[in-house]
Design a protein around this motif. Structure first.
Motif, PDB file in Angstrom:
ATOM      1  N   ARG A 135      14.370 -19.791   1.712  1.00  0.00           N
ATOM      2  CA  ARG A 135      14.551 -18.355   1.485  1.00  0.00           C
ATOM      3  C   ARG A 135      13.475 -17.898   0.514  1.00  0.00           C
ATOM      4  NH1 ARG A 135      17.008 -14.976  -2.278  1.00  0.00           N
ATOM      5  NH2 ARG A 135      18.034 -13.103  -1.408  1.00  0.00           N
ATOM      6  N   VAL A 136      12.691 -16.899   0.932  1.00  0.00           N
ATOM      7  CA  VAL A 136      11.595 -16.396   0.101  1.00  0.00           C
ATOM      8  C   VAL A 136      11.908 -14.951  -0.267  1.00  0.00           C
ATOM      9  CG1 VAL A 136       9.117 -16.027  -0.051  1.00  0.00           C
ATOM     10  CG2 VAL A 136      10.003 -17.879   1.373  1.00  0.00           C
ATOM     11  N   PRO A 137      12.439 -14.723  -1.485  1.00  0.00           N
ATOM     12  CA  PRO A 137      12.755 -13.348  -1.889  1.00  0.00           C
ATOM     13  C   PRO A 137      11.501 -12.545  -2.159  1.00  0.00           C
ATOM     14  CG  PRO A 137      13.147 -14.862  -3.703  1.00  0.00           C
ATOM     15  CD  PRO A 137      12.762 -15.708  -2.527  1.00  0.00           C
ATOM     16  N   GLU A 138      11.553 -11.270  -1.813  1.00  0.00           N
ATOM     17  CA  GLU A 138      10.417 -10.379  -2.035  1.00  0.00           C
ATOM     18  C   GLU A 138      10.947  -8.966  -2.168  1.00  0.00           C
ATOM     19  OE1 GLU A 138       7.050  -9.108   0.865  1.00  0.00           O
ATOM     20  OE2 GLU A 138       6.520 -11.076   0.056  1.00  0.00           O
ATOM     21  N   GLY A 139      11.044  -8.481  -3.423  1.00  0.00           N
ATOM     22  CA  GLY A 139      11.660  -7.185  -3.636  1.00  0.00           C
ATOM     23  C   GLY A 139      13.113  -7.227  -3.209  1.00  0.00           C
ATOM     24  N   THR A 140      13.554  -6.229  -2.458  1.00  0.00           N
ATOM     25  CA  THR A 140      14.931  -6.209  -1.975  1.00  0.00           C
ATOM     26  C   THR A 140      15.092  -6.968  -0.665  1.00  0.00           C
ATOM     27  OG1 THR A 140      14.556  -4.109  -0.810  1.00  0.00           O
ATOM     28  CG2 THR A 140      15.366  -3.986  -3.068  1.00  0.00           C
ATOM     29  N   TRP A 141      13.997  -7.468  -0.109  1.00  0.00           N
ATOM     30  CA  TRP A 141      14.051  -8.262   1.119  1.00  0.00           C
ATOM     31  C   TRP A 141      14.012  -9.745   0.771  1.00  0.00           C
ATOM     32  CZ3 TRP A 141      10.444  -6.105   5.532  1.00  0.00           C
ATOM     33  CH2 TRP A 141      10.839  -4.806   5.855  1.00  0.00           C
ATOM     34  N   ALA A 142      14.402 -10.544   1.754  1.00  0.00           N
ATOM     35  CA  ALA A 142      14.197 -11.998   1.658  1.00  0.00           C
ATOM     36  C   ALA A 142      13.849 -12.494   3.056  1.00  0.00           C
ATOM     37  CB  ALA A 142      15.450 -12.699   1.146  1.00  0.00           C
ATOM     38  N   PHE A 143      12.828 -13.320   3.146  1.00  0.00           N
ATOM     39  CA  PHE A 143      12.400 -13.882   4.414  1.00  0.00           C
ATOM     40  C   PHE A 143      12.926 -15.307   4.529  1.00  0.00           C
ATOM     41  CE2 PHE A 143       9.326 -10.598   3.462  1.00  0.00           C
ATOM     42  CZ  PHE A 143       9.115  -9.985   4.689  1.00  0.00           C
TER      43      PHE A 143
ATOM     44  N   PRO B 218       1.511 -10.024  -6.155  1.00  0.00           N
ATOM     45  CA  PRO B 218       2.936  -9.698  -5.956  1.00  0.00           C
ATOM     46  C   PRO B 218       3.361  -8.488  -6.782  1.00  0.00           C
ATOM     47  CG  PRO B 218       2.654 -12.058  -6.217  1.00  0.00           C
ATOM     48  CD  PRO B 218       1.316 -11.444  -6.522  1.00  0.00           C
ATOM     49  N   HIS B 219       4.176  -7.613  -6.162  1.00  0.00           N
ATOM     50  CA  HIS B 219       4.634  -6.404  -6.840  1.00  0.00           C
ATOM     51  C   HIS B 219       6.012  -6.035  -6.309  1.00  0.00           C
ATOM     52  CE1 HIS B 219       3.945  -3.827  -3.301  1.00  0.00           C
ATOM     53  NE2 HIS B 219       2.896  -4.598  -3.066  1.00  0.00           N
ATOM     54  N   ASP B 220       6.592  -4.970  -6.852  1.00  0.00           N
ATOM     55  CA  ASP B 220       7.951  -4.577  -6.452  1.00  0.00           C
ATOM     56  C   ASP B 220       8.033  -3.121  -5.993  1.00  0.00           C
ATOM     57  OD1 ASP B 220       7.556  -3.351  -8.853  1.00  0.00           O
ATOM     58  OD2 ASP B 220       9.293  -4.220  -9.869  1.00  0.00           O
ATOM     59  N   LEU B 221       6.937  -2.602  -5.483  1.00  0.00           N
ATOM     60  CA  LEU B 221       6.943  -1.211  -5.009  1.00  0.00           C
ATOM     61  C   LEU B 221       7.517  -1.152  -3.587  1.00  0.00           C
ATOM     62  CD1 LEU B 221       3.558   0.226  -6.326  1.00  0.00           C
ATOM     63  CD2 LEU B 221       5.822   0.236  -7.394  1.00  0.00           C
ATOM     64  N   GLU B 222       8.844  -1.084  -3.519  1.00  0.00           N
ATOM     65  CA  GLU B 222       9.529  -1.114  -2.224  1.00  0.00           C
ATOM     66  C   GLU B 222       9.152   0.057  -1.327  1.00  0.00           C
ATOM     67  OE1 GLU B 222      11.532  -3.173  -0.727  1.00  0.00           O
ATOM     68  OE2 GLU B 222      11.772  -4.665  -2.305  1.00  0.00           O
ATOM     69  N   ASP B 223       8.791   1.193  -1.919  1.00  0.00           N
ATOM     70  CA  ASP B 223       8.505   2.361  -1.089  1.00  0.00           C
ATOM     71  C   ASP B 223       7.277   2.160  -0.207  1.00  0.00           C
ATOM     72  OD1 ASP B 223       6.825   2.487  -3.405  1.00  0.00           O
ATOM     73  OD2 ASP B 223       6.390   4.579  -2.917  1.00  0.00           O
ATOM     74  N   LEU B 224       6.436   1.160  -0.520  1.00  0.00           N
ATOM     75  CA  LEU B 224       5.270   0.901   0.325  1.00  0.00           C
ATOM     76  C   LEU B 224       5.686   0.388   1.700  1.00  0.00           C
ATOM     77  CD1 LEU B 224       2.680  -0.662  -2.152  1.00  0.00           C
ATOM     78  CD2 LEU B 224       2.839   1.684  -1.312  1.00  0.00           C
ATOM     79  N   ARG B 225       6.863  -0.216   1.792  1.00  0.00           N
ATOM     80  CA  ARG B 225       7.354  -0.644   3.109  1.00  0.00           C
ATOM     81  C   ARG B 225       7.601   0.574   4.003  1.00  0.00           C
ATOM     82  NH1 ARG B 225       8.756  -6.163   2.455  1.00  0.00           N
ATOM     83  NH2 ARG B 225       9.892  -6.673   0.542  1.00  0.00           N
ATOM     84  N   ALA B 226       8.271   1.586   3.449  1.00  0.00           N
ATOM     85  CA  ALA B 226       8.615   2.769   4.242  1.00  0.00           C
ATOM     86  C   ALA B 226       7.429   3.712   4.403  1.00  0.00           C
ATOM     87  CB  ALA B 226       9.790   3.501   3.590  1.00  0.00           C
TER      88      ALA B 226
END
Length: 321
Positions: free
Chosen positions: A55-63, A251-259
């Motif tokens: 499990r690879v966490p990344e922001g609010t997602w995890a792959f 690595p960063h935590d700017l989730e809005d870049l996904r949307a």
């Protein structure tokens, strides 16, 4: 034995088959399997505990993926090859996986189509692009001529313009027709005739192995479903001692870049890139960090290892004959 027991349950076997193919999130796996998220999450937790998935966490997602360094990775890949493609449940999972990948690709294509005209400005949102271009030039070797250059994910062709005086032949590839149309116009306007662009998939480059002297992947990997595969394919087409320059976010935590900007990944750690490059036969130099606001851009240079030379003594040659 514990790993085999974990894999034996039907739903977990389906999860392993899917993750052996792609890195997937819980929501994507839930969509494919048609099961509740708590149920899927419980099965994934057991598979991770058994060393079959990571499990690879990344922001609010995890792959979830079959990591190369997992002790159970060989078992998972062996099981995936043994599963019957004719099984109706597995066949349906495979169809839904294709649909998930297609939806991702469609989202990215819409984004690139809608933003092609302002792509250069978007790339400069977090750091002055002139700093990045200077770092790329330096890492490719100031003044050193490049016979054949490949720009993977060329976008509007900006790097081809910058590097054109240094190369004999340049090729930029991209999947977006809108980007390529702008790139062609930019190259024509600049009078650059020795650089071309064409539509191509970065996972299946239309080039022979060991055919280019240098390649660049500039702010592309964070859009990729399988960034490691893109690096492997870039390494394939590089000549021995060829150079690969990768530009992407730390690595960063700017989730809005996904949307807002269709980012699939929120940057890459140096250790992750180092592992991928080593697996591709590339030796990675220390990372160059370019702090920006609010993101930091990392620039890596990797050099393809020369094939090992096997020295055969006269006695060994005689014995072989």
């Amino acid at each position: 034995m514990a790993a085999l027991r974990a894999a034996a349950e039907p739903t977990r076997l389906r999860l392993l088959a899917l993750c052996a193919d792609s890195q997937l999130t819980v929501s994507e796996l839930t969509q494919i399997l048609g099961q509740s998220q708590p149920r899927v999450s419980r099965h994934l937790k057991l598979l991770c505990e058994a060393g079959l998935l990571e499990r690879v966490p990344e922001g609010t997602w995890a792959f979830y993926r079959v990591g190369d360094r997992l002790a159970g990775a060989p078992l998972v890949r062996a099981l995936a090859t043994l599963l019957p493609a004719s099984d109706p449940i597995l066949a349906r999972d495979a169809e839904r996986l294709v649909a998930v990948k297609r939806a991702r690709a469609d989202t990215a294509e819409r984004y690139f189509r809608d933003n092609a005209a302002q792509w250069s400005a978007i790339r400069s949102l977090h750091i002055d692009e002139a700093q990045v271009e200077a770092a790329v030039l330096r890492l490719l070797g100031q003044g050193a001529p490049i016979d054949d250059l490949l720009d993977i994910g060329t976008g509007t062709g900006r790097l081809l313009e910058i590097l054109a005086p240094r190369v004999k032949r340049g090729l930029g590839v991209d999947m977006s027709r809108d980007m390529l149309s702008i790139a062609r116009s930019n190259l024509e306007r600049a009078g650059i005739k020795h650089c071309q662009v064409r539509q191509a998939d970065m996972y299946a480059l239309p080039l022979d192995s060991s055919s280019v002297d240098a390649a660049v992947i500039h702010q592309v990997l964070h859009f990729a479903d399988e960034p490691q595969k893109a690096i492997l394919e870039a390494a394939r087409v590089l000549k021995p001692q060829g150079r690969l320059v990768i530009v992407d976010f730390a690595p960063h935590d700017l989730e809005d870049l996904r949307a807002r900007h269709a980012h699939r990944r929120l940057g890459f750690a140096d250790a992750e890139l180092r592992h991928w490059c080593a697996a591709a036969g590339l030796d990675l130099d220390p990372v160059t960090a370019l702090p920006g606001q609010p993101l930091t851009v990392h620039v890596w240079r990797a050099v393809k290892r020369a094939p090992a030379v096997v020295h055969v003594t006269p006695s060994q040659k005689s014995a072989a004959e």
